[in-house]
Write a protein that holds these residues in place. Structure first.
Motif, PDB file in Angstrom:
ATOM      1  N   GLU A   1       0.820  -1.213   0.000  1.00 36.26           N
ATOM      2  CA  GLU A   1       0.000   0.000   0.000  1.00 36.26           C
ATOM      3  C   GLU A   1       0.857   1.268   0.000  1.00 36.26           C
ATOM      4  N   LEU A   2       2.004   1.136   0.631  1.00 41.59           N
ATOM      5  CA  LEU A   2       2.955   2.258   0.659  1.00 41.59           C
ATOM      6  C   LEU A   2       3.426   2.572  -0.769  1.00 41.59           C
ATOM      7  N   ARG A   3       3.729   1.504  -1.500  1.00 41.34           N
ATOM      8  CA  ARG A   3       4.144   1.619  -2.884  1.00 41.34           C
ATOM      9  C   ARG A   3       3.047   2.293  -3.725  1.00 41.34           C
ATOM     10  N   GLN A   4       1.817   1.804  -3.527  1.00 44.73           N
ATOM     11  CA  GLN A   4       0.679   2.372  -4.258  1.00 44.73           C
ATOM     12  C   GLN A   4       0.443   3.825  -3.867  1.00 44.73           C
ATOM     13  N   GLY A   5       0.567   4.068  -2.569  1.00 38.15           N
ATOM     14  CA  GLY A   5       0.328   5.414  -2.044  1.00 38.15           C
ATOM     15  C   GLY A   5       1.237   6.436  -2.698  1.00 38.15           C
ATOM     16  N   LEU A   6       2.463   6.006  -2.918  1.00 35.18           N
ATOM     17  CA  LEU A   6       3.442   6.888  -3.548  1.00 35.18           C
ATOM     18  C   LEU A   6       3.048   7.158  -5.002  1.00 35.18           C
TER      19      LEU A   6
END
Ligand code: C2E
Ligand code: MG
Ligand code: MG
Ligand code: MG
Length: 279
Positions: A30-35
């Protein structure tokens, strides 16, 4: 009996671990997507001069608005971003965004001596091209030097001391200033501290919060005196009450930061706060 008890404990432990790992794994994706999906935002908390009562600058603090989970605290995801290496693109985004905001404020408030503090992470600090990266960002926005203060922590600079000193001098030669964040909570060698080209010690909020106790008051006084002896100035973090302000003034601390003045603010609110302070 002991065995069955042991098994029960083991199971509780294993389930807890599994859940923690699943959550971690989910959060990493989700961190990856959030970025990619621009779910991050920089907030800005005023740093105030205790001598003039004016805003001396802002500290940029990252915020994550997760579409399902809502607000996730940086204390939760910055360490994960650090472990997974995602802090490298995230850190770059933080520097670019803070520079962009500094550029906007410089146009809006040309007479205000901007000082924007940016937190660096351990991984960023170890990045071989950190200096080049920062130089490129500043050059793009014609902000070469002058405007930024980079916050590092004791654990980042007390490992490979010689490399850290070298890097700090390079960052300084870009025109950046340097702060040592959360001072007093980590491990610092005074003989090294003396050699660091650091401008500011940030007194950790755990001491500031408890200044009503004689011991913590004495610790804050000792940190302020140490900073001044080494030619550094002081920012006290976590200033929440008028009593804190008075105590810090009596000790000669230069700057304060905390809920007493303002919480970290979204860019528009920080701009408003700044505009008000000029009236
Ligand atoms: P920090 O750099 O020491 O930031 C100060 C923290 O204290 C911030 O928490 C701020 O909201 C909080 N604070 C400020 N004034 C008060 C007060 O009066 N009372 C209380 N109780 N708290 C106050 P935040 O924003 O949750 O950030 C936590 C930590 O996460 C930061 O500690 C920093 O280590 C890390 N962090 C935040 N933003 C970034 C970032 O952009 N990059 C990196 N590498 N780390 C970041
Ligand atoms: Mg900080
Ligand atoms: Mg701090
Ligand atoms: Mg901290």
């Amino acid at each position: 009996r002991a065995r069955s008890l042991g098994q029960t404990q083991y199971q509780v432990f294993a389930t807890g671990m599994l859940e923690a790992n699943v959550q971690r794994f989910a959060l990493e994706g989700e961190l990856r997507q959030g970025l990619a999906n621009q779910q991050f935002e920089l907030y800005y908390q005023p740093i105030v001069s205790l001598k003039s009562d004016r805003i001396a600058g802002f500290e940029a603090l990252i915020r994550w608005q997760h579409p399902q989970r809502g607000f996730i605290s940086p204390g939760m995801f910055v360490p994960l971003a650090e472990e997974t290496g995602l802090i490298i693109p995230l850190g770059k985004w933080i520097c670019e965004t803070a520079c962009q905001q500094a550029y906007v404020w410089k146009q809006q408030f040309p007479d205000w001596p901007l000082l924007i503090s940016i937190n660096l992470s351990g991984r960023q600090f170890e990045q071989p091209d950190l200096v080049e990266q920062l130089a490129a960002i500043m050059h793009d926005r014609q902000l070469y030097g002058l405007t930024f203060k980079l916050e590092v922590t004791e654990s980042m600079v007390m490992g490979d001391v010689e490399a850290a000193i070298d890097l700090m001098f390079k960052l300084r030669s870009l025109g950046c200033k340097l702060s040592l964040d959360d001072f007093g909570t980590g491990y610092s060698s005074l003989s090294y501290l003396r050699r660091f080209p650091i401008d500011t010690l940030k007194v950790d909020q755990s001491f500031v919060r408890n200044m009503h106790s004689a011991e913590d008051f004495a610790i804050v006084r000792t940190i302020v005196d140490l900073a001044h002896t080494l030619g550094m100035d002081v920012i006290a973090e976590g200033v929440e009450t008028l009593e804190d302000v008075a105590a810090l003034r009596s000790l000669g601390a230069e700057y304060g930061q905390g809920y007493y003045w303002a919480k970290p603010l979204a860019a528009a609110a920080a701009t408003e706060f700044l505009a008000q302070s000029f009236q």
